[in-house]
Write a protein that holds these residues in place. Structure first.
Motif, mmCIF file in Angstrom:
data_model
loop_
_atom_site.group_PDB
_atom_site.id
_atom_site.type_symbol
_atom_site.label_atom_id
_atom_site.label_comp_id
_atom_site.label_asym_id
_atom_site.label_seq_id
_atom_site.Cartn_x
_atom_site.Cartn_y
_atom_site.Cartn_z
ATOM 1 N N LEU A 121 0.822 -1.214 0.000
ATOM 2 C CA LEU A 121 0.000 0.000 0.000
ATOM 3 C C LEU A 121 0.857 1.265 0.000
ATOM 4 O O LEU A 121 0.323 2.370 -0.102
ATOM 5 C CB LEU A 121 -0.919 0.008 1.230
ATOM 6 N N ASP A 178 -9.656 -9.326 8.131
ATOM 7 C CA ASP A 178 -9.930 -8.981 6.739
ATOM 8 C C ASP A 178 -8.995 -7.825 6.381
ATOM 9 O O ASP A 178 -9.112 -6.729 6.933
ATOM 10 C CB ASP A 178 -11.395 -8.563 6.589
ATOM 11 N N ASP A 216 -8.720 -5.954 3.783
ATOM 12 C CA ASP A 216 -9.384 -4.777 3.218
ATOM 13 C C ASP A 216 -9.995 -3.923 4.328
ATOM 14 O O ASP A 216 -9.958 -2.694 4.261
ATOM 15 C CB ASP A 216 -10.471 -5.197 2.224
ATOM 16 N N GLU A 217 -10.536 -4.572 5.349
ATOM 17 C CA GLU A 217 -11.085 -3.824 6.480
ATOM 18 C C GLU A 217 -9.971 -3.096 7.224
ATOM 19 O O GLU A 217 -10.128 -1.931 7.628
ATOM 20 C CB GLU A 217 -11.824 -4.759 7.444
ATOM 21 N N HIS A 273 -7.212 -2.017 5.933
ATOM 22 C CA HIS A 273 -6.844 -0.881 5.079
ATOM 23 C C HIS A 273 -7.783 0.294 5.313
ATOM 24 O O HIS A 273 -7.346 1.435 5.504
ATOM 25 C CB HIS A 273 -6.883 -1.326 3.622
ATOM 26 N N LEU A 274 -9.086 0.038 5.337
ATOM 27 C CA LEU A 274 -10.069 1.101 5.508
ATOM 28 C C LEU A 274 -9.945 1.760 6.878
ATOM 29 O O LEU A 274 -9.990 2.991 7.000
ATOM 30 C CB LEU A 274 -11.481 0.541 5.322
#
Length: 216
Positions: A24, A105, A107-108, A110-111
């Protein structure tokens, strides 16, 4: 991007988090036990801590409590398999800013990480040379006087500041400056860089064909 310290005693999971966050664009340091994490925290100013809770020697709760008592206000997210309310209470009581449960998760994560870093940065005014930049309003000031800088040039300045001197690729810049439905422009990026260079002529480094870095 951000400078992140991971504390996770599962070596394989620790490496998974490192790889994910580095992909990222973040700079990552890691520790497998709280004693080494504490040592790293004294050696370096991080933008965020990602701490496991169940650790050898002492828990993540105990480590963060110790850091908060020493005056360390670095934003922190606990990553844990505990899901009882008492653990949730203990985590926030220790000074955590967020709490995410295993199995994780990515992606979670990351958010949540992105939201936390943006909240932290928005509360800051960045002082650079004879100027200060309000990261919430995206206005550059000299003294009390706002300076001329287009909206997208100001957003680009924020993106470069967030990177803390690290290279920001053209792809990242394009994805941040334009919505997917909009057509991006490398020529427009050069125009925005020229606007920023009006105030910071020696701070922007162009890596031809790759991206830009802003020296802090």
């Amino acid at each position: 991007m951000a400078d992140i310290l991971i504390l996770e005693d599962d070596k394989l999971f620790n490496e998974t988090l490192q790889d994910f966050l580095e992909d990222l664009g973040h700079k990552v340091s890691f520790a497998l036990d709280p004693y080494y994490a504490l040592e790293l925290s004294y050696q370096h100013n991080f933008d965020c801590y990602l701490f496991d809770v169940n650790l050898p020697y002492e828990s993540g709760f105990e480590l963060l409590t110790k850091l908060r008592q020493s005056g360390d206000t670095t934003p922190a997210i606990f990553i844990t398999s505990r899901d009882d309310k008492a653990s949730l209470h203990n985590g926030f009581a220790a000074g955590a800013d967020d709490y995410i449960k295993k199995p994780l998760d990515l992606d979670e994560l990351h958010l949540r990480l992105d939201a936390l870093l943006k909240r932290t940065l928005r509360n800051a005014t960045v002082e650079i040379d004879h100027y200060h930049f309000d990261t919430q309003t995206k206005i550059l000031y000299q003294g009390e006087n706002p300076l001329e800088l287009s909206h997208k040039a100001a957003l680009l300045l924020l993106i470069l500041i967030e990177a803390k001197g690290n290279l920001v690729s053209f792809e990242t810049i394009q994805s941040r400056l334009w919505a997917p439905s909009e057509e991006s422009s490398s020529g427009a990026i050069r125009v925005y860089v020229t606007q920023i260079k009006k105030y910071f002529p020696n701070r922007i480094k162009n890596i031809r064909g790759v991206g830009y870095a802003f020296a802090l």
